[in-house]
Write an enzyme that holds these catalytic residues in place. Sequence first.
Site, PDB file in Angstrom:
ATOM      1  N   LYS A 243     -11.588  -3.298  17.840  1.00 12.62           N
ATOM      2  CA  LYS A 243     -10.196  -3.724  18.068  1.00 12.62           C
ATOM      3  C   LYS A 243      -9.790  -3.630  19.541  1.00 12.62           C
ATOM      4  O   LYS A 243      -8.711  -4.066  19.922  1.00 12.62           O
ATOM      5  CB  LYS A 243      -9.249  -2.905  17.200  1.00 12.62           C
ATOM      6  CG  LYS A 243      -9.595  -3.028  15.696  1.00 12.62           C
ATOM      7  CD  LYS A 243      -8.441  -2.684  14.811  1.00 12.62           C
ATOM      8  CE  LYS A 243      -8.835  -2.776  13.351  1.00 12.62           C
ATOM      9  NZ  LYS A 243      -7.706  -3.160  12.488  1.00 12.62           N
TER      10      LYS A 243
ATOM     11  N   ASN B 232       0.850  -1.191   0.000  1.00  9.80           N
ATOM     12  CA  ASN B 232       0.000   0.000   0.000  1.00  9.80           C
ATOM     13  C   ASN B 232       0.884   1.239   0.000  1.00  9.80           C
ATOM     14  O   ASN B 232       2.105   1.135  -0.057  1.00  9.80           O
ATOM     15  CB  ASN B 232      -0.969  -0.025   1.191  1.00  9.80           C
ATOM     16  CG  ASN B 232      -0.215  -0.058   2.505  1.00  9.80           C
ATOM     17  OD1 ASN B 232       0.514   0.865   2.835  1.00  9.80           O
ATOM     18  ND2 ASN B 232      -0.377  -1.145   3.252  1.00  9.80           N
TER      19      ASN B 232
ATOM     20  N   ASP C 222      -4.652  -9.450  12.966  1.00 10.37           N
ATOM     21  CA  ASP C 222      -4.786  -8.021  13.294  1.00 10.37           C
ATOM     22  C   ASP C 222      -3.869  -7.710  14.481  1.00 10.37           C
ATOM     23  O   ASP C 222      -4.117  -8.165  15.601  1.00 10.37           O
ATOM     24  CB  ASP C 222      -6.254  -7.696  13.614  1.00 10.37           C
ATOM     25  CG  ASP C 222      -6.458  -6.189  13.664  1.00 10.37           C
ATOM     26  OD1 ASP C 222      -5.711  -5.511  14.413  1.00 10.37           O
ATOM     27  OD2 ASP C 222      -7.329  -5.683  12.945  1.00 10.37           O
TER      28      ASP C 222
ATOM     29  N   LYS D 247       8.630 -17.996  -9.358  1.00  7.69           N
ATOM     30  CA  LYS D 247       8.063 -16.844 -10.075  1.00  7.69           C
ATOM     31  C   LYS D 247       6.970 -17.313 -11.048  1.00  7.69           C
ATOM     32  O   LYS D 247       7.194 -18.251 -11.829  1.00  7.69           O
ATOM     33  CB  LYS D 247       9.184 -16.131 -10.840  1.00  7.69           C
ATOM     34  CG  LYS D 247       8.698 -14.887 -11.535  1.00  7.69           C
ATOM     35  CD  LYS D 247       9.799 -14.214 -12.326  1.00  7.69           C
ATOM     36  CE  LYS D 247       9.195 -13.104 -13.164  1.00  7.69           C
ATOM     37  NZ  LYS D 247      10.105 -12.651 -14.206  1.00  7.69           N
TER      38      LYS D 247
END
Length: 403
Positions: free
Chosen positions: A342, A209, A305, A287
Amino acid sequence: MLQGKRILLVVAGGIAAYKSLELVRRLRERGAAVRAILTRSGAEFVTPLSLSALTEDKVYSELFDLTDEQEMGHIQLSRDADLLVVAPATADLLAKMAHGRADDLASTALLATDKPVLAAPAMNVRMWEHPATQANLETLKQRGILFTGPNEGAMACGEFGPGRMAEPAEILAAIETALAASSRLAGRRVLVTSGPTHEAIDPVRYIANRSSGKQGHAIARALAGLGAETHLVTGPVALPDPPGVSVTHVESAEEMLAACRALLPVEAAVCAAAVADWKVESRAGEKLKKDGSAAPALVLAPNPDILASLSEAGNQRPSLVVGFAAETQSLIENAKAKLARKGCDWILANDVAPASGTFGGEENEIHLVSAQGVEDWPRMSKEAVARRLAERIADHFEGGKAA
Ligand code: PMT
Protein backbone atom coordinates in the site's frame (compact mmCIF):
# COMPACT_ATOMS: atom_id res chain seq x y z
CA MET A 1 5.84 30.92 27.44
CA LEU A 2 2.59 31.79 29.24
CA GLN A 3 2.21 35.20 27.61
CA GLY A 4 -1.29 35.46 26.12
CA LYS A 5 -2.36 32.00 27.29
CA ARG A 6 -5.87 31.70 28.75
CA ILE A 7 -6.33 29.60 31.86
CA LEU A 8 -9.71 28.65 33.31
CA LEU A 9 -9.01 27.89 36.98
CA VAL A 10 -11.52 25.83 38.96
CA VAL A 11 -11.14 26.31 42.71
CA ALA A 12 -12.92 23.62 44.70
CA GLY A 13 -13.39 23.36 48.45
CA GLY A 14 -10.20 22.49 50.28
CA ILE A 15 -7.86 24.15 52.72
CA ALA A 16 -5.29 24.28 49.88
CA ALA A 17 -7.51 26.78 48.04
CA TYR A 18 -5.42 29.59 49.54
CA LYS A 19 -2.46 28.38 47.44
CA SER A 20 -4.55 28.92 44.31
CA LEU A 21 -4.48 32.65 44.99
CA GLU A 22 -0.69 32.52 44.80
CA LEU A 23 -0.97 30.44 41.63
CA VAL A 24 -3.17 33.11 40.02
CA ARG A 25 -0.66 35.79 41.00
CA ARG A 26 2.21 33.88 39.38
CA LEU A 27 0.22 33.10 36.24
CA ARG A 28 -0.72 36.76 35.83
CA GLU A 29 2.90 37.81 36.41
CA ARG A 30 3.87 35.60 33.44
CA GLY A 31 1.30 37.21 31.16
CA ALA A 32 -1.46 34.58 31.31
CA ALA A 33 -5.11 35.62 31.49
CA VAL A 34 -6.90 33.77 34.28
CA ARG A 35 -10.62 33.30 34.65
CA ALA A 36 -11.85 31.56 37.80
CA ILE A 37 -14.76 29.31 38.69
CA LEU A 38 -15.23 29.09 42.46
CA THR A 39 -17.36 26.20 43.72
CA ARG A 40 -19.77 26.74 46.59
CA SER A 41 -17.46 24.84 48.97
CA GLY A 42 -14.41 26.62 47.52
CA ALA A 43 -16.02 29.89 48.62
CA GLU A 44 -15.81 28.61 52.22
CA PHE A 45 -12.00 28.82 51.93
CA VAL A 46 -11.30 31.82 49.68
CA THR A 47 -13.55 34.75 48.90
CA PRO A 48 -14.77 35.64 45.43
CA LEU A 49 -13.41 39.12 46.13
CA SER A 50 -9.80 37.96 46.56
CA LEU A 51 -9.98 35.80 43.44
CA SER A 52 -11.60 38.57 41.47
CA ALA A 53 -8.96 41.09 42.59
CA LEU A 54 -6.16 38.77 41.45
CA THR A 55 -7.72 37.66 38.16
CA GLU A 56 -8.99 41.19 37.45
CA ASP A 57 -12.17 39.54 36.21
CA LYS A 58 -15.47 38.53 37.70
CA VAL A 59 -15.55 35.17 39.45
CA TYR A 60 -17.99 32.58 38.10
CA SER A 61 -19.92 30.45 40.57
CA GLU A 62 -23.48 29.65 39.68
CA LEU A 63 -24.64 27.44 36.81
CA PHE A 64 -28.04 28.99 36.59
CA ASP A 65 -27.09 32.58 37.24
CA LEU A 66 -29.06 34.15 34.39
CA THR A 67 -26.60 36.97 33.85
CA ASP A 68 -23.71 34.52 33.52
CA GLU A 69 -25.65 32.33 31.12
CA GLN A 70 -26.50 35.33 28.96
CA GLU A 71 -23.07 36.94 29.06
CA MET A 72 -20.88 33.91 29.36
CA GLY A 73 -22.43 30.45 28.95
CA HIS A 74 -20.64 27.61 30.72
CA ILE A 75 -19.62 26.21 27.33
CA GLN A 76 -18.14 29.55 26.35
CA LEU A 77 -16.06 29.65 29.54
CA SER A 78 -14.13 26.53 28.55
CA ARG A 79 -14.18 27.39 24.83
CA ASP A 80 -12.32 30.60 25.62
CA ALA A 81 -9.54 28.80 27.53
CA ASP A 82 -6.35 27.11 26.34
CA LEU A 83 -6.19 24.96 29.47
CA LEU A 84 -8.47 24.14 32.42
CA VAL A 85 -6.72 23.85 35.78
CA VAL A 86 -8.49 22.33 38.78
CA ALA A 87 -6.70 23.40 41.97
CA PRO A 88 -7.48 22.18 44.48
CA ALA A 89 -9.15 19.12 42.96
CA THR A 90 -11.12 17.53 45.78
CA ALA A 91 -12.11 13.85 46.01
CA ASP A 92 -15.69 14.90 45.33
CA LEU A 93 -14.90 16.92 42.21
CA LEU A 94 -12.66 14.12 40.85
CA ALA A 95 -15.55 11.67 41.42
CA LYS A 96 -17.94 13.97 39.55
CA MET A 97 -15.47 14.30 36.69
CA ALA A 98 -14.94 10.53 36.50
CA HIS A 99 -18.68 9.88 36.44
CA GLY A 100 -19.61 12.66 34.05
CA ARG A 101 -21.77 14.55 36.54
CA ALA A 102 -22.75 18.13 35.84
CA ASP A 103 -24.65 19.50 38.82
CA ASP A 104 -22.84 22.81 39.27
CA LEU A 105 -20.91 25.27 37.12
CA ALA A 106 -17.48 23.69 37.78
CA SER A 107 -18.49 20.10 36.93
CA THR A 108 -20.54 21.28 33.94
CA ALA A 109 -17.67 23.31 32.49
CA LEU A 110 -15.34 20.32 33.01
CA LEU A 111 -17.78 17.97 31.28
CA ALA A 112 -18.41 20.37 28.41
CA THR A 113 -14.78 21.07 27.59
CA ASP A 114 -12.68 19.74 24.75
CA LYS A 115 -9.58 21.50 26.11
CA PRO A 116 -6.77 19.84 28.09
CA VAL A 117 -7.46 19.61 31.82
CA LEU A 118 -4.80 19.60 34.54
CA ALA A 119 -5.84 18.67 38.08
CA ALA A 120 -3.94 19.25 41.34
CA PRO A 121 -5.58 16.89 43.85
CA ALA A 122 -5.75 17.86 47.51
CA MET A 123 -7.43 15.81 50.19
CA ASN A 124 -6.98 13.82 53.36
CA VAL A 125 -4.56 10.89 52.92
CA ARG A 126 -7.27 8.27 53.56
CA MET A 127 -9.56 9.84 51.00
CA TRP A 128 -6.65 9.88 48.53
CA GLU A 129 -5.80 6.23 49.16
CA HIS A 130 -9.42 5.04 49.10
CA PRO A 131 -9.99 2.58 46.23
CA ALA A 132 -12.88 4.75 44.97
CA THR A 133 -10.61 7.79 44.57
CA GLN A 134 -7.84 5.68 43.01
CA ALA A 135 -10.34 4.14 40.55
CA ASN A 136 -11.63 7.61 39.62
CA LEU A 137 -8.06 8.76 39.13
CA GLU A 138 -7.34 5.83 36.82
CA THR A 139 -10.47 6.56 34.78
CA LEU A 140 -9.52 10.21 34.43
CA LYS A 141 -5.92 9.38 33.47
CA GLN A 142 -7.20 6.97 30.83
CA ARG A 143 -9.27 9.83 29.42
CA GLY A 144 -6.20 12.05 29.21
CA ILE A 145 -6.72 14.26 32.28
CA LEU A 146 -3.30 15.47 33.47
CA PHE A 147 -2.29 15.46 37.13
CA THR A 148 0.28 17.19 39.28
CA GLY A 149 0.79 16.02 42.85
CA PRO A 150 -0.42 15.42 45.43
CA ASN A 151 2.68 15.74 47.58
CA GLU A 152 3.45 13.86 50.74
CA GLY A 153 3.68 15.68 54.07
CA ALA A 154 1.90 16.85 57.18
CA MET A 155 -1.70 17.73 56.48
CA ALA A 156 -4.07 20.30 57.93
CA CYS A 157 -6.11 17.42 59.43
CA GLY A 158 -3.09 16.35 61.52
CA GLU A 159 -2.28 13.23 59.46
CA PHE A 160 0.80 12.55 57.37
CA GLY A 161 1.01 11.11 53.83
CA PRO A 162 0.12 11.89 50.21
CA GLY A 163 -2.71 14.38 49.83
CA ARG A 164 -1.15 17.84 50.05
CA MET A 165 -1.78 19.92 46.96
CA ALA A 166 1.32 20.54 44.82
CA GLU A 167 2.97 23.91 45.47
CA PRO A 168 2.11 26.82 43.13
CA ALA A 169 5.58 26.58 41.48
CA GLU A 170 4.99 22.90 40.72
CA ILE A 171 1.53 23.57 39.31
CA LEU A 172 2.97 26.38 37.22
CA ALA A 173 5.60 24.03 35.75
CA ALA A 174 2.90 21.44 35.01
CA ILE A 175 0.81 24.13 33.29
CA GLU A 176 3.77 25.09 31.09
CA THR A 177 4.36 21.43 30.17
CA ALA A 178 0.67 20.84 29.45
CA LEU A 179 0.42 23.91 27.24
CA ALA A 180 3.57 22.96 25.33
CA ALA A 181 2.26 19.39 24.83
CA SER A 182 -1.16 20.58 23.72
CA SER A 183 0.36 22.56 20.88
CA ARG A 184 2.89 20.02 19.58
CA LEU A 185 0.86 19.60 16.40
CA ALA A 186 -0.48 23.15 16.24
CA GLY A 187 -0.74 24.42 12.66
CA ARG A 188 -0.66 20.90 11.20
CA ARG A 189 -3.61 19.57 9.23
CA VAL A 190 -4.33 15.86 9.65
CA LEU A 191 -6.87 13.38 8.33
CA VAL A 192 -8.24 10.31 10.12
CA THR A 193 -10.60 7.65 8.77
CA SER A 194 -12.71 5.63 11.18
CA GLY A 195 -15.54 3.13 11.43
CA PRO A 196 -16.87 0.61 8.94
CA THR A 197 -18.27 1.27 5.49
CA HIS A 198 -21.70 0.11 4.37
CA GLU A 199 -21.91 -1.33 0.88
CA ALA A 200 -25.49 -1.36 -0.36
CA ILE A 201 -27.08 -4.57 -1.64
CA ASP A 202 -30.35 -2.81 -2.35
CA PRO A 203 -31.99 0.34 -0.89
CA VAL A 204 -32.52 -1.34 2.51
CA ARG A 205 -29.74 -3.91 2.92
CA TYR A 206 -25.98 -3.59 3.08
CA ILE A 207 -22.73 -5.45 3.74
CA ALA A 208 -20.72 -4.11 6.70
CA ASN A 209 -18.18 -5.23 9.31
CA ARG A 210 -17.75 -5.12 13.08
CA SER A 211 -15.79 -1.85 13.42
CA SER A 212 -17.25 0.46 16.08
CA GLY A 213 -15.07 3.47 15.24
CA LYS A 214 -13.71 3.61 18.81
CA GLN A 215 -10.07 3.37 17.73
CA GLY A 216 -10.31 5.85 14.86
CA HIS A 217 -12.35 8.38 16.85
CA ALA A 218 -9.88 8.16 19.75
CA ILE A 219 -7.04 8.91 17.31
CA ALA A 220 -8.87 11.97 16.00
CA ARG A 221 -9.42 13.17 19.59
CA ALA A 222 -5.77 12.61 20.50
CA LEU A 223 -4.46 14.47 17.45
CA ALA A 224 -6.81 17.38 18.14
CA GLY A 225 -5.61 17.26 21.75
CA LEU A 226 -2.09 17.99 20.52
CA GLY A 227 -3.39 21.00 18.62
CA ALA A 228 -3.68 19.53 15.10
CA GLU A 229 -6.39 20.78 12.75
CA THR A 230 -8.09 17.39 12.62
CA HIS A 231 -10.48 16.14 9.96
CA LEU A 232 -12.29 12.87 10.57
CA VAL A 233 -14.01 10.93 7.81
CA THR A 234 -16.18 8.30 9.40
CA GLY A 235 -18.42 5.51 8.25
CA PRO A 236 -21.67 4.84 10.14
CA VAL A 237 -20.96 4.51 13.89
CA ALA A 238 -22.91 4.97 17.12
CA LEU A 239 -20.41 7.43 18.58
CA PRO A 240 -20.70 11.18 19.12
CA ASP A 241 -18.52 13.40 16.92
CA PRO A 242 -15.27 14.12 18.80
CA PRO A 243 -15.21 17.72 20.05
CA GLY A 244 -12.85 20.10 18.29
CA VAL A 245 -12.67 17.87 15.19
CA SER A 246 -14.28 18.55 11.81
CA VAL A 247 -16.27 15.44 10.86
CA THR A 248 -17.52 14.17 7.49
CA HIS A 249 -20.03 11.31 7.65
CA VAL A 250 -20.03 8.83 4.78
CA GLU A 251 -21.49 5.39 4.08
CA SER A 252 -19.56 3.59 1.38
CA ALA A 253 -15.87 3.16 0.55
CA GLU A 254 -16.30 5.28 -2.58
CA GLU A 255 -17.82 8.11 -0.54
CA MET A 256 -15.00 7.79 1.99
CA LEU A 257 -12.37 8.04 -0.75
CA ALA A 258 -14.06 11.12 -2.26
CA ALA A 259 -14.28 12.79 1.17
CA CYS A 260 -10.60 12.06 1.89
CA ARG A 261 -9.49 13.38 -1.50
CA ALA A 262 -11.49 16.57 -0.98
CA LEU A 263 -9.61 17.18 2.28
CA LEU A 264 -6.13 17.02 0.71
CA PRO A 265 -3.60 18.42 1.22
CA VAL A 266 -2.95 17.21 4.76
CA GLU A 267 0.39 16.61 6.46
CA ALA A 268 -0.55 13.28 8.01
CA ALA A 269 -3.24 10.72 7.29
CA VAL A 270 -4.22 7.87 9.61
CA CYS A 271 -6.45 5.23 8.01
CA ALA A 272 -8.12 3.41 10.90
CA ALA A 273 -11.39 2.74 9.06
CA ALA A 274 -12.35 -0.84 8.31
CA VAL A 275 -13.11 -0.18 4.67
CA ALA A 276 -15.02 -2.90 2.82
CA ASP A 277 -12.73 -4.53 0.29
CA TRP A 278 -15.67 -5.22 -2.01
CA LYS A 279 -18.81 -3.44 -3.05
CA VAL A 280 -21.92 -5.09 -4.51
CA GLU A 281 -21.72 -4.79 -8.25
CA SER A 282 -25.16 -6.34 -8.63
CA ARG A 283 -26.69 -3.63 -6.38
CA ALA A 284 -30.47 -3.54 -6.92
CA GLY A 285 -32.34 -0.28 -7.46
CA GLU A 286 -35.40 -1.60 -5.61
CA LYS A 287 -35.73 -3.81 -2.53
CA LEU A 288 -35.01 -7.41 -3.49
CA LYS A 289 -38.14 -9.53 -3.10
CA LYS A 290 -38.35 -12.92 -1.45
CA ASP A 291 -40.91 -14.15 -3.94
CA GLY A 292 -40.29 -17.87 -3.92
CA SER A 293 -37.54 -17.85 -6.51
CA ALA A 294 -33.94 -18.81 -5.66
CA ALA A 295 -31.92 -16.62 -3.27
CA PRO A 296 -30.16 -13.85 -5.25
CA ALA A 297 -26.42 -14.26 -5.86
CA LEU A 298 -24.40 -11.18 -4.98
CA VAL A 299 -21.79 -10.17 -7.51
CA LEU A 300 -18.95 -8.29 -5.83
CA ALA A 301 -16.42 -5.87 -7.30
CA PRO A 302 -13.29 -4.49 -5.64
CA ASN A 303 -13.55 -1.17 -3.81
CA PRO A 304 -10.93 1.55 -4.22
CA ASP A 305 -8.13 1.32 -1.65
CA ILE A 306 -8.13 4.63 0.23
CA LEU A 307 -4.83 4.04 2.05
CA ALA A 308 -3.02 3.10 -1.17
CA SER A 309 -4.58 6.01 -2.99
CA LEU A 310 -3.42 8.52 -0.32
CA SER A 311 0.06 6.97 -0.42
CA GLU A 312 0.18 7.49 -4.18
CA ALA A 313 -1.29 10.99 -4.24
CA GLY A 314 1.77 12.51 -5.97
CA ASN A 315 2.44 16.07 -4.84
CA GLN A 316 -0.69 15.83 -2.66
CA ARG A 317 0.73 12.84 -0.74
CA PRO A 318 0.67 13.50 3.03
CA SER A 319 4.23 13.49 4.33
CA LEU A 320 3.21 10.76 6.80
CA VAL A 321 0.69 8.07 5.82
CA VAL A 322 -0.30 5.61 8.55
CA GLY A 323 -2.42 2.53 7.93
CA PHE A 324 -3.68 -0.32 10.07
CA ALA A 325 -3.55 -4.03 9.39
CA ALA A 326 -6.45 -5.99 10.84
CA GLU A 327 -5.45 -9.63 10.80
CA THR A 328 -6.66 -12.92 12.24
CA GLN A 329 -3.45 -14.81 11.42
CA SER A 330 0.26 -14.23 10.60
CA LEU A 331 -0.13 -10.68 11.97
CA ILE A 332 3.35 -9.27 11.42
CA GLU A 333 4.00 -11.06 8.14
CA ASN A 334 0.72 -9.80 6.67
CA ALA A 335 1.29 -6.29 8.06
CA LYS A 336 4.73 -6.10 6.43
CA ALA A 337 3.21 -7.19 3.13
CA LYS A 338 0.52 -4.49 3.46
CA LEU A 339 3.14 -1.82 4.25
CA ALA A 340 4.94 -2.68 1.02
CA ARG A 341 1.82 -3.14 -1.11
CA LYS A 342 0.00 0.00 0.00
CA GLY A 343 3.06 2.27 0.03
CA CYS A 344 2.34 3.84 3.43
CA ASP A 345 4.97 4.83 6.02
CA TRP A 346 3.74 3.03 9.13
CA ILE A 347 1.30 0.18 9.67
CA LEU A 348 -0.30 -0.42 13.06
CA ALA A 349 -0.91 -4.16 13.09
CA ASN A 350 -3.67 -5.45 15.35
CA ASP A 351 -5.14 -8.88 15.91
CA VAL A 352 -8.88 -8.88 15.19
CA ALA A 353 -9.61 -12.57 15.83
CA PRO A 354 -12.82 -12.79 17.94
CA ALA A 355 -10.84 -13.81 21.06
CA SER A 356 -8.84 -10.54 20.92
CA GLY A 357 -11.97 -8.43 21.48
CA THR A 358 -10.42 -5.71 19.31
CA PHE A 359 -13.49 -5.03 17.17
CA GLY A 360 -15.86 -2.97 19.29
CA GLY A 361 -13.79 -3.45 22.48
CA GLU A 362 -12.11 -0.87 24.68
CA GLU A 363 -8.52 -2.16 24.32
CA ASN A 364 -6.03 -2.88 21.60
CA GLU A 365 -2.54 -4.34 21.22
CA ILE A 366 -0.49 -2.69 18.52
CA HIS A 367 2.68 -3.63 16.64
CA LEU A 368 4.04 -0.62 14.79
CA VAL A 369 5.59 -1.85 11.54
CA SER A 370 7.76 0.51 9.51
CA ALA A 371 10.93 0.47 7.41
CA GLN A 372 12.81 0.66 10.73
CA GLY A 373 11.39 -2.63 12.01
CA VAL A 374 8.64 -3.74 14.37
CA GLU A 375 7.85 -2.10 17.68
CA ASP A 376 5.57 -4.02 20.05
CA TRP A 377 3.29 -1.90 22.22
CA PRO A 378 1.72 -3.42 25.34
CA ARG A 379 -2.02 -4.03 25.43
CA MET A 380 -3.71 -0.78 26.47
CA SER A 381 -6.94 1.17 26.08
CA LYS A 382 -7.76 2.48 22.62
CA GLU A 383 -7.48 5.99 24.11
CA ALA A 384 -3.92 5.22 25.24
CA VAL A 385 -3.05 3.76 21.80
CA ALA A 386 -4.36 6.96 20.26
CA ARG A 387 -2.33 9.19 22.57
CA ARG A 388 0.83 7.18 21.95
CA LEU A 389 0.32 7.35 18.20
CA ALA A 390 -0.35 11.12 18.34
CA GLU A 391 2.88 11.63 20.31
CA ARG A 392 4.78 9.52 17.75
CA ILE A 393 3.37 11.61 14.94
CA ALA A 394 4.46 14.77 16.80
CA ASP A 395 7.95 13.22 17.29
CA HIS A 396 8.06 12.53 13.55
CA PHE A 397 7.31 16.14 12.65
CA GLU A 398 9.75 17.45 15.22
CA GLY A 399 12.44 15.28 13.60
CA GLY A 400 12.72 13.20 16.74
CA LYS A 401 12.39 9.48 17.11
CA ALA A 402 11.66 7.70 13.83
CA ALA A 403 9.19 4.86 14.06
O1 PMT B 1 -13.42 0.43 15.14
P1 PMT B 1 -13.01 -0.40 16.33
O2 PMT B 1 -14.13 -1.30 16.81
O3 PMT B 1 -12.44 0.44 17.43
O4 PMT B 1 -11.87 -1.41 15.85
C1 PMT B 1 -10.63 -0.89 15.44
C2 PMT B 1 -10.15 -1.54 14.13
C3 PMT B 1 -9.89 -3.01 14.36
C4 PMT B 1 -11.19 -1.36 13.02
C5 PMT B 1 -8.83 -0.77 13.74
O5 PMT B 1 -7.89 -0.87 14.78
C6 PMT B 1 -8.25 -1.33 12.44
O6 PMT B 1 -7.55 -2.32 12.41
N1 PMT B 1 -8.58 -0.66 11.30
C7 PMT B 1 -8.24 -1.12 9.95
C8 PMT B 1 -9.23 -2.17 9.52
C9 PMT B 1 -8.95 -2.71 8.14
O7 PMT B 1 -9.72 -2.48 7.24
O8 PMT B 1 -7.80 -3.34 8.05
P2 PMT B 1 -7.25 -4.03 6.67
O9 PMT B 1 -6.08 -4.83 7.09
O10 PMT B 1 -8.36 -4.72 5.94
O11 PMT B 1 -6.80 -2.80 5.79
C10 PMT B 1 -5.47 -2.31 5.83
C11 PMT B 1 -5.48 -0.80 5.71
O12 PMT B 1 -6.01 -0.42 4.45
C12 PMT B 1 -6.30 -0.09 6.76
O13 PMT B 1 -5.60 1.07 7.14
C13 PMT B 1 -7.58 0.27 6.03
O14 PMT B 1 -8.16 1.48 6.53
C14 PMT B 1 -7.08 0.46 4.62
N2 PMT B 1 -8.05 0.15 3.56
C15 PMT B 1 -8.51 -1.11 3.39
C16 PMT B 1 -9.36 -1.39 2.36
C17 PMT B 1 -9.75 -0.35 1.47
N3 PMT B 1 -10.58 -0.57 0.47
N4 PMT B 1 -9.28 0.90 1.67
C18 PMT B 1 -8.44 1.15 2.68
O15 PMT B 1 -8.03 2.30 2.86
